[in-house]
Scaffold this active site. Structure first.
Site, PDB file in Angstrom:
ATOM      1  N   GLY A   1       0.960   5.027   5.703  1.00  0.00           N
ATOM      2  CA  GLY A   1      -0.360   5.005   4.765  1.00  0.00           C
ATOM      3  C   GLY A   1      -1.523   4.386   5.722  1.00  0.00           C
ATOM      4  O   GLY A   1      -2.844   4.418   5.188  1.00  0.00           O
TER       5      GLY A   1
ATOM      6  N   THR B   1       0.800  -1.218   0.037  1.00  0.00           N
ATOM      7  CA  THR B   1       0.012  -0.023  -0.002  1.00  0.00           C
ATOM      8  C   THR B   1       0.905   1.129  -0.207  1.00  0.00           C
ATOM      9  O   THR B   1       2.093   1.123   0.633  1.00  0.00           O
ATOM     10  CB  THR B   1      -0.809  -0.153   1.297  1.00  0.00           C
ATOM     11  OG1 THR B   1      -1.774  -1.193   1.263  1.00  0.00           O
ATOM     12  CG2 THR B   1      -1.827   1.338   1.529  1.00  0.00           C
ATOM     13  N   GLY B   2       0.370   2.261  -0.604  1.00  0.00           N
ATOM     14  CA  GLY B   2       1.056   3.548  -0.599  1.00  0.00           C
ATOM     15  C   GLY B   2       1.317   4.080  -2.335  1.00  0.00           C
ATOM     16  O   GLY B   2       1.015   3.244  -2.995  1.00  0.00           O
TER      17      GLY B   2
ATOM     18  N   THR C   1       4.299   4.215  -3.765  1.00  0.00           N
ATOM     19  CA  THR C   1       5.176   3.444  -4.536  1.00  0.00           C
ATOM     20  C   THR C   1       4.544   2.147  -5.006  1.00  0.00           C
ATOM     21  O   THR C   1       4.934   1.598  -5.943  1.00  0.00           O
ATOM     22  CB  THR C   1       6.556   3.269  -3.796  1.00  0.00           C
ATOM     23  OG1 THR C   1       6.754   4.534  -2.810  1.00  0.00           O
ATOM     24  CG2 THR C   1       7.656   2.762  -4.490  1.00  0.00           C
TER      25      THR C   1
ATOM     26  N   GLU D   1      -0.569  -5.112   6.083  1.00  0.00           N
ATOM     27  CA  GLU D   1       1.100  -5.247   5.514  1.00  0.00           C
ATOM     28  C   GLU D   1       1.747  -6.347   6.177  1.00  0.00           C
ATOM     29  O   GLU D   1       2.510  -6.964   5.501  1.00  0.00           O
ATOM     30  CB  GLU D   1       1.644  -3.730   5.545  1.00  0.00           C
ATOM     31  CG  GLU D   1       0.820  -2.823   4.364  1.00  0.00           C
ATOM     32  CD  GLU D   1       1.365  -1.410   4.805  1.00  0.00           C
ATOM     33  OE1 GLU D   1       1.279  -0.685   3.554  1.00  0.00           O
ATOM     34  OE2 GLU D   1       2.013  -0.911   5.561  1.00  0.00           O
TER      35      GLU D   1
ATOM     36  N   ASP E   1       6.298  -3.994  -1.375  1.00  0.00           N
ATOM     37  CA  ASP E   1       5.658  -2.791  -0.683  1.00  0.00           C
ATOM     38  C   ASP E   1       6.666  -1.661  -0.327  1.00  0.00           C
ATOM     39  O   ASP E   1       8.011  -1.893  -0.437  1.00  0.00           O
ATOM     40  CB  ASP E   1       5.043  -3.740   0.757  1.00  0.00           C
ATOM     41  CG  ASP E   1       4.033  -2.566   1.445  1.00  0.00           C
ATOM     42  OD1 ASP E   1       3.754  -1.701   0.890  1.00  0.00           O
ATOM     43  OD2 ASP E   1       3.365  -3.052   2.530  1.00  0.00           O
TER      44      ASP E   1
ATOM     45  N   ASP F   1       8.329   3.814   4.807  1.00  0.00           N
ATOM     46  CA  ASP F   1       8.551   4.945   5.172  1.00  0.00           C
ATOM     47  C   ASP F   1      10.008   5.476   5.669  1.00  0.00           C
ATOM     48  O   ASP F   1      10.533   6.482   5.564  1.00  0.00           O
ATOM     49  CB  ASP F   1       7.673   5.404   6.423  1.00  0.00           C
ATOM     50  CG  ASP F   1       6.213   5.343   6.324  1.00  0.00           C
ATOM     51  OD1 ASP F   1       5.849   5.885   5.132  1.00  0.00           O
ATOM     52  OD2 ASP F   1       5.766   4.524   6.658  1.00  0.00           O
TER      53      ASP F   1
ATOM     54  N   GLY G   1       3.552   2.233   7.694  1.00  0.00           N
ATOM     55  CA  GLY G   1       2.468   2.507   8.255  1.00  0.00           C
ATOM     56  C   GLY G   1       1.864   3.996   8.088  1.00  0.00           C
ATOM     57  O   GLY G   1       0.959   4.279   8.499  1.00  0.00           O
TER      58      GLY G   1
END
Ligand code: 5RP
Length: 235
Positions: free
Chosen positions: A97, A26-27, A29, A103, A81, A84, A95
């Site tokens: 996002g 998620t996010g 990228t 995740e 994935d 950060d 986290g």
């Protein structure tokens, strides 16, 4: 920056083979990865994915990537994935996002986790990015005090704030929980802090990913760097 994220995603795609079962992160990228994967699927690649958030589910469906769940399959070959922060041991803060719980479940069910990022995420020590801690709203005061105690025992401290969504309301995760973001600055011993946080009853999960990433693909102005983790998964 967005181009660097896409380059990292494209490099991770080189690892994907026909028939693989993939964890989809998620996010911003990870979203590039899902889009590029969708192009390969349209060209005939056969894969199946488990999304780590409702946002990624929607992206994957839009891109034509077939989806399943961890109830229907027993393992994943690769999870791709973002992160950060990434330290030289390939420990992560995730986290940002808000999808850290799914995740982590998906990463732990994968043979390999490939982290994709622009190289600003590479840090000598975790902690500058606020550490997300996913909590149950019930009894939050007690949980916050227990988190503060765990921080003190692990030699860290910093302000904590319940995450707000863009509309000003409390941010609610896909699992219906809240997130407390902790500004710790430096986390000298992330493994100990991870253990201490996991032992608190009101903590559902935290954003420290210890020993889960197998490799990191970092895209920067000088090109792409792939860093492999030397220790086996889980160590
Ligand atoms: C979501 C995450 C993301 O992977 C992390 O926040 C990085 O996001 P981006 O790729 O947008 O920089 O952990 O929970």
């Amino acid at each position: 920056m967005d181009q660097l994220k896409r380059q990292a995603a494209a490099r991770a795609l080189d690892e994907v083979r026909d028939g693989m079962q993939l964890g989809l992160g998620t996010g911003s990228t990870a979203k590039h990865f899902v889009e590029l994967l969708g192009e390969r699927v349209a060209a005939g690649l056969k894969v199946i994915g488990v999304p780590t958030s409702e946002a990624t589910r929607a992206d994957a469906e839009r891109c034509g990537v077939k989806l399943t769940t961890l109830d229907e399959i027993d393992h994943l070959d690769i999870t791709v994935d973002g992160a950060d922060e990434i330290d030289p041991e390939l420990n992560l803060i995730k986290g940002g996002g808000g999808a850290l719980l799914r995740e982590k479940i998906v990463a732990a069910a994968s043979d390999r986790m490939i982290v994709i990022a622009d190289d600003t995420k590479w840090v000598p020590m975790l902690g500058k990015f606020p550490l997300p801690v996913e909590v149950i709203p019930f009894g939050l005061g007690a949980t916050r005090r227990a988190i503060e105690k765990a921080f003190a025992e692990c030699g860290v401290s910093g302000q904590m704030a319940v995450r707000k969504a863009k509309d000003g309301h409390v941010f609610v995760t896909d699992g219906g929980h809240w997130i407390v973001d902790a500004q710790l600055g430096r986390i000298a011993d992330p493994a100990s802090l991870a253990k201490a946080l996991s032992a608190i009853p009101g903590v559902v999960e935290h954003g420290l990913f210890i020993g889960l990433a197998s490799s990191a693909v970092l895209a920067g102005g000088e090109g792409i760097r792939v860093i492999e983790r030397r220790k086996p998964k889980g160590d």
